[in-house]
Design a protein around this motif. Structure first.
Motif, mmCIF file in Angstrom:
data_model
loop_
_atom_site.group_PDB
_atom_site.id
_atom_site.type_symbol
_atom_site.label_atom_id
_atom_site.label_comp_id
_atom_site.label_asym_id
_atom_site.label_seq_id
_atom_site.Cartn_x
_atom_site.Cartn_y
_atom_site.Cartn_z
ATOM 1 N N SER A 56 28.786 13.371 44.763
ATOM 2 C CA SER A 56 29.560 12.932 43.603
ATOM 3 C C SER A 56 29.926 11.465 43.817
ATOM 4 O O SER A 56 29.655 10.906 44.877
ATOM 5 N N PRO A 57 30.544 10.817 42.835
ATOM 6 C CA PRO A 57 30.900 9.407 43.032
ATOM 7 C C PRO A 57 31.797 9.156 44.235
ATOM 8 O O PRO A 57 31.765 8.063 44.805
ATOM 9 N N GLN A 58 32.600 10.145 44.649
ATOM 10 C CA GLN A 58 33.561 9.915 45.724
ATOM 11 C C GLN A 58 33.196 10.607 47.030
ATOM 12 O O GLN A 58 33.597 10.139 48.094
ATOM 13 N N ILE A 59 32.473 11.715 46.974
ATOM 14 C CA ILE A 59 32.270 12.533 48.171
ATOM 15 C C ILE A 59 30.829 13.010 48.273
ATOM 16 O O ILE A 59 30.093 13.052 47.286
ATOM 17 N N SER A 60 30.451 13.370 49.488
ATOM 18 C CA SER A 60 29.251 14.160 49.760
ATOM 19 C C SER A 60 29.744 15.456 50.389
ATOM 20 O O SER A 60 30.223 15.465 51.531
ATOM 21 N N VAL A 61 29.686 16.541 49.622
ATOM 22 C CA VAL A 61 30.314 17.791 50.046
ATOM 23 C C VAL A 61 29.246 18.830 50.350
ATOM 24 O O VAL A 61 28.373 19.108 49.529
ATOM 25 N N ALA A 62 29.328 19.383 51.555
ATOM 26 C CA ALA A 62 28.476 20.499 51.957
ATOM 27 C C ALA A 62 29.183 21.781 51.539
ATOM 28 O O ALA A 62 30.298 22.072 51.995
ATOM 29 N N LEU A 63 28.549 22.519 50.645
ATOM 30 C CA LEU A 63 29.172 23.720 50.106
ATOM 31 C C LEU A 63 28.965 24.898 51.051
ATOM 32 O O LEU A 63 27.828 25.227 51.413
ATOM 33 N N PHE A 64 30.073 25.473 51.459
ATOM 34 C CA PHE A 64 30.075 26.672 52.286
ATOM 35 C C PHE A 64 29.499 26.360 53.675
ATOM 36 O O PHE A 64 29.536 25.203 54.110
ATOM 37 N N ASP A 65 28.990 27.347 54.360
ATOM 38 C CA ASP A 65 28.409 27.128 55.683
ATOM 39 C C ASP A 65 26.978 26.616 55.531
ATOM 40 O O ASP A 65 26.411 26.645 54.432
ATOM 41 N N PRO A 66 26.361 26.130 56.624
ATOM 42 C CA PRO A 66 24.977 25.666 56.513
ATOM 43 C C PRO A 66 24.054 26.744 55.950
ATOM 44 O O PRO A 66 24.227 27.936 56.215
ATOM 45 N N TRP A 86 42.364 12.497 57.427
ATOM 46 C CA TRP A 86 43.230 12.936 56.344
ATOM 47 C C TRP A 86 43.001 12.112 55.085
ATOM 48 O O TRP A 86 43.165 12.614 53.962
ATOM 49 N N GLY A 87 42.626 10.843 55.249
ATOM 50 C CA GLY A 87 42.291 10.034 54.083
ATOM 51 C C GLY A 87 41.111 10.616 53.325
ATOM 52 O O GLY A 87 41.128 10.710 52.085
ATOM 53 N N ASP A 88 40.066 11.006 54.068
ATOM 54 C CA ASP A 88 38.920 11.664 53.434
ATOM 55 C C ASP A 88 39.332 12.978 52.781
ATOM 56 O O ASP A 88 38.831 13.340 51.706
ATOM 57 N N MET A 89 40.250 13.701 53.427
ATOM 58 C CA MET A 89 40.692 14.985 52.894
ATOM 59 C C MET A 89 41.388 14.800 51.547
ATOM 60 O O MET A 89 41.161 15.569 50.602
ATOM 61 N N VAL A 90 42.227 13.763 51.431
ATOM 62 C CA VAL A 90 42.935 13.515 50.170
ATOM 63 C C VAL A 90 41.940 13.160 49.070
ATOM 64 O O VAL A 90 41.996 13.699 47.956
ATOM 65 N N ILE A 91 40.999 12.256 49.381
ATOM 66 C CA ILE A 91 40.000 11.866 48.382
ATOM 67 C C ILE A 91 39.164 13.069 47.968
ATOM 68 O O ILE A 91 38.928 13.312 46.771
ATOM 69 N N ALA A 92 38.706 13.853 48.962
ATOM 70 C CA ALA A 92 37.860 15.013 48.668
ATOM 71 C C ALA A 92 38.631 16.060 47.859
ATOM 72 O O ALA A 92 38.078 16.680 46.941
ATOM 73 N N GLY A 93 39.913 16.250 48.185
ATOM 74 C CA GLY A 93 40.707 17.239 47.456
ATOM 75 C C GLY A 93 40.853 16.879 45.984
ATOM 76 O O GLY A 93 40.639 17.723 45.098
ATOM 77 N N PHE A 94 41.188 15.634 45.693
ATOM 78 C CA PHE A 94 41.328 15.212 44.302
ATOM 79 C C PHE A 94 39.981 15.213 43.581
ATOM 80 O O PHE A 94 39.889 15.581 42.404
ATOM 81 N N GLU A 95 38.928 14.809 44.278
ATOM 82 C CA GLU A 95 37.619 14.776 43.641
ATOM 83 C C GLU A 95 37.125 16.182 43.332
ATOM 84 O O GLU A 95 36.575 16.432 42.252
ATOM 85 N N LEU A 96 37.318 17.128 44.247
ATOM 86 C CA LEU A 96 36.912 18.507 43.985
ATOM 87 C C LEU A 96 37.725 19.106 42.840
ATOM 88 O O LEU A 96 37.196 19.860 42.013
ATOM 89 N N PHE A 97 39.009 18.782 42.783
ATOM 90 C CA PHE A 97 39.826 19.254 41.657
ATOM 91 C C PHE A 97 39.249 18.734 40.344
ATOM 92 O O PHE A 97 39.146 19.484 39.359
ATOM 93 N N ARG A 98 38.877 17.461 40.317
ATOM 94 C CA ARG A 98 38.295 16.890 39.098
ATOM 95 C C ARG A 98 36.970 17.554 38.765
ATOM 96 O O ARG A 98 36.706 17.903 37.604
ATOM 97 N N LEU A 99 36.125 17.746 39.762
ATOM 98 C CA LEU A 99 34.808 18.323 39.523
ATOM 99 C C LEU A 99 34.893 19.776 39.062
ATOM 100 O O LEU A 99 34.085 20.222 38.239
ATOM 101 N N ILE A 100 35.859 20.521 39.580
ATOM 102 C CA ILE A 100 35.987 21.932 39.223
ATOM 103 C C ILE A 100 36.603 22.088 37.834
ATOM 104 O O ILE A 100 36.122 22.858 37.009
ATOM 105 N N HIS A 101 37.661 21.342 37.567
ATOM 106 C CA HIS A 101 38.384 21.514 36.308
ATOM 107 C C HIS A 101 37.805 20.674 35.170
ATOM 108 O O HIS A 101 38.027 21.008 34.000
ATOM 109 N N HIS A 102 37.092 19.625 35.488
ATOM 110 C CA HIS A 102 36.456 18.796 34.457
ATOM 111 C C HIS A 102 35.012 18.506 34.885
ATOM 112 O O HIS A 102 34.654 17.363 35.168
ATOM 113 N N PRO A 103 34.194 19.547 34.937
ATOM 114 C CA PRO A 103 32.830 19.370 35.470
ATOM 115 C C PRO A 103 31.956 18.579 34.504
ATOM 116 O O PRO A 103 32.225 18.487 33.299
ATOM 117 N N ASP A 104 30.894 18.008 35.070
ATOM 118 C CA ASP A 104 29.882 17.349 34.249
ATOM 119 C C ASP A 104 29.140 18.401 33.423
ATOM 120 O O ASP A 104 29.221 19.598 33.710
#
Length: 635
Positions: free
Chosen positions: A331-341, A562-580
């Motif tokens: 996403s524009p803010q994060i590279s998120v690995a979903l779940f386990d490998p 923790w900085g990455d955690m804050v950015i990832a938390g807000f970005e995931l909230f945006r992606l989940i509640h306002h998805p593309d």
């Protein structure tokens, strides 16, 4: 513009004679010249790093020593010649092999615009903290307020659409990096000017830095060679009480050290770019050796987590790091690995994932990983946060008898009395009725969440196991499940608003029975929030899943800081509640699955397995008497 500014200077100050000016320059000591050269070197080093951030934002793949050297040379050259957007783009194109003219222009524009934005923030902070005049503080506060609003806008709306042109804002991590490098550059350049002040001038370092930052911004906007005239005019205007001859001597010395010397080196580099061959190839990152970007269509059927099938819809992909594979979403803010490998070792993916994310100015993140892998992340120095609990049942041993299934039995009896039967969906899904049901569900519950949860789309559902709840000849609900070799996972559950009580329960009970028949050892009912704020959220979903007395397994979010955690938390909230918008699943994947060729596995065993789990099966659908579940079946 330069001529007008010089004329304005000449009318307001008394120019010293050449002999007086030479005496002032000759009075500068050797250490001052050397120290100013050192500060200039630091400034251009920071500007080279600035270019690296720009390359990562544009994903040129050319980030490395050649990008940094070309960035330093381009800025030195454009400072000398002027017209920075044109001359800077030319210098970068000439010095970086593989960089196209368009990429060079985009990079130069990005560097220019973002540097001015970062400089505005720096000026705002400096004007608030060190006001030279009384009006500095309100102007500085206004600059900071505008910068904060722009940063918030860039997070909420990552793309800026201007007609047919779509521009992507830099990520928050990129903005932070750009601001740091810009601050180092401005402080080093201002320090070089301060060092070159004659001894007759008593100007504090902070005052001169504020004045220089403001004058630099105006000089860049003028596009004049070296900001000639405008830089000097603002310095004299903002420091009117000081010796003009000494200031003029310091500015002349500064231009020799900060403009003439770097420009001479840049011109030599541009005249003979072939001599830079040793720095042309980007440095290979050993942690990314074997990294490969693969389509979501290659998601293997024998993966560990069936839920990773959501990347077929959300724009994610399979990212391979050697023999390890992740279901990755950029996403524009994060590279998120979903779940386990998907496949491989969790520990071996931590460093490659972090390097991969940094290459695109993003924050790395693992989302909903298991407790065992969360412990491994913590041991590797990552920050870990418990966010959810996943409900898991064992279809093979599942039974609705016993006191812990009392509520489930009651719900199933209600559904049976209402005449509900459950059938597996036929190969040709009744899409019109299912779409109407999905729309009715959204009208009642609001828009469907996305990104980490599936949304209704025909081809996406065709890759899943689907069960339909019928009341007479009408579909009143359906569930869909991700399927893998050893696990199924609940995805969509859609029940019409006026459906009888127990409709969802009988649907899910039928899916469990089908999984048992297919000898699937693990069925996930998906996760529910499990953190300090979860008690305030809707508990209906948790109560629904609790009827099946599942094993609640904790799920975690892991980030390097923790900085990455804050950015990832807000970005995931945006992606989940306002998805593309939904990205339709590839028809190629759909056709392959229907013909028994699933994903990247092409062996005969895999073909047979894929065909088998797409074959319609009869499913238990109601209650007889007591706790015995009916064996009613439908073809």
């Amino acid at each position: 513009m330069a001529g007008l500014c010089l004329w304005a200077i000449f009318t307001r100050i008394e120019l010293p004679s050449l002999s007086d000016l030479g005496g002032l320059l000759g009075g500068l000591r050797l250490w001052q010249w050397l120290a100013a050269c050192g500060a200039t070197g630091i400034s251009f080093w920071a500007l080279g790093r600035y270019d690296s951030v720009g390359h990562r934002h544009l994903q040129t793949g050319l980030d490395g020593p050649q990008a940094r050297h070309a960035g330093m040379a381009a800025i030195a050259f454009s400072q000398l010649v002027g017209f920075g957007l044109l001359t800077g783009a030319y210098a970068r194109w000439r010095m970086v092999p593989g960089l196209t003219v368009m990429q060079a222009a985009q990079l130069t524009g990005l560097v220019g615009v973002t540097f001015l934005a970062a400089l505005a923030v720096i000026c705002g902070i400096a004007m608030v903290l060190f006001p030279v005049f009384a009006w500095f503080r309100p102007i500085g506060a206004l600059l900071l307020a505008v910068a904060g609003a722009a940063s918030l806008l860039s997070f909420v709306a990552p793309r800026l659409n201007i007609g047919s042109l779509s521009l992507r804002w830099p990520s928050l991590a990129a903005m932070a990096a750009l601001s740091v490098w810009a601050l180092i550059d401005v402080m080093a350049a201002g320090t070089a000017l301060w060092i070159l002040l004659p001894s007759s001038l008593d100007i504090s370092w902070t005052t001169l830095l504020v004045v220089y930052a403001i004058a630099l911004g105006a000089a860049i906007l003028s596009s004049a060679p070296g900001g000639t005239g405008l830089l000097e005019l603002l310095v004299f205007s903002l420091l009117p009480a000081h010796d003009s001859a000494g200031l003029l001597a310091a500015l002349l010395a500064f231009r020799l050290v900060y403009y003439a010397l770097p420009a001479a080196i840049a011109c030599m580099m541009m005249l003979a770019p072939e001599r830079l061959k040793t720095i042309r190839a980007p440095v290979t990152d050993p942690d990314l050796l074997g990294a490969q970007h693969r389509s979501a269509e290659t998601l293997p059927h024998h993966r560990l987590r069936a839920e990773s099938g959501v990347i077929r819809q959300n724009g994610g992909h399979v990212q391979a790091f050697g023999f390890n594979q992740l279901a990755l979403l950029d996403s524009p803010q994060i590279s998120v690995a979903l779940f386990d490998p998907v496949i491989g070792s969790f520990k071996e993916t931590l460093t490659p994932l972090q390097r991969y994310a940094r290459q695109r100015n993003a924050a790395p993140c693992y989302y909903k990983c298991s407790a065992r892998n969360a412990l491994a992340a913590r041991q590797a120095g990552w920050t870990v946060l418990r966010i959810a609990s996943e409900a898991v049942v064992s279809p093979i041993s599942f039974s609705e008898s016993g006191s812990n299934h009392r509520q489930l039995r009651r719900k199933l009896r209600h559904a049976e009395k209402a005449g509900i039967s459950v059938r597996p969906a036929p190969p040709n899904l009744p899409l019109a009725q299912m779409a109407a049901l999905d729309q009715a569900w959204q009208n009642r519950h609001g828009n469907a969440h996305g990104t980490t949860m599936g949304r209704f789309e025909a081809n996406y559902l065709a890759t899943q196991r689907v069960f339909l709840a019928w009341q007479q000849e009408r579909i009143i609900g359906f569930v869909s499940l991700h399927v893998a070799k050893t696990e199924w996972c609940l995805d969509l559950i859609r029940i019409c608003p006026n459906a009888p009580d127990g409709t969802g329960h009988i649907l899910l009970r039928a899916a469990i029975a089908a999984a048992k028949e297919d000898e699937i050892p693990r069925l996930s009912l998906a996760a529910v929030p499990d953190h300090r704020y979860a008690a305030r959220m809707d508990q209906g979903l948790r109560r629904f899943k609790a009827c099946f007395a599942p094993d609640w397994q904790p799920r975690y979010m892991a980030c390097p800081t923790w900085g990455d955690m804050v950015i990832a938390g807000f970005e995931l909230f945006r992606l989940i509640h306002h998805p593309d918008p939904v990205q339709p699943t590839s028809l190629t994947q759909f056709d392959a699955l229907r013909s028994g060729h699933g994903g990247a596995d092409h062996g005969a065993d895999q073909d047979a397995e894929t065909a088998e789990w797409h074959r319609p099966r009869p499913v238990a659908g109601g209650m007889q008497s007591g706790s015995a579940h009916s064996a009613a079946r439908a073809s």
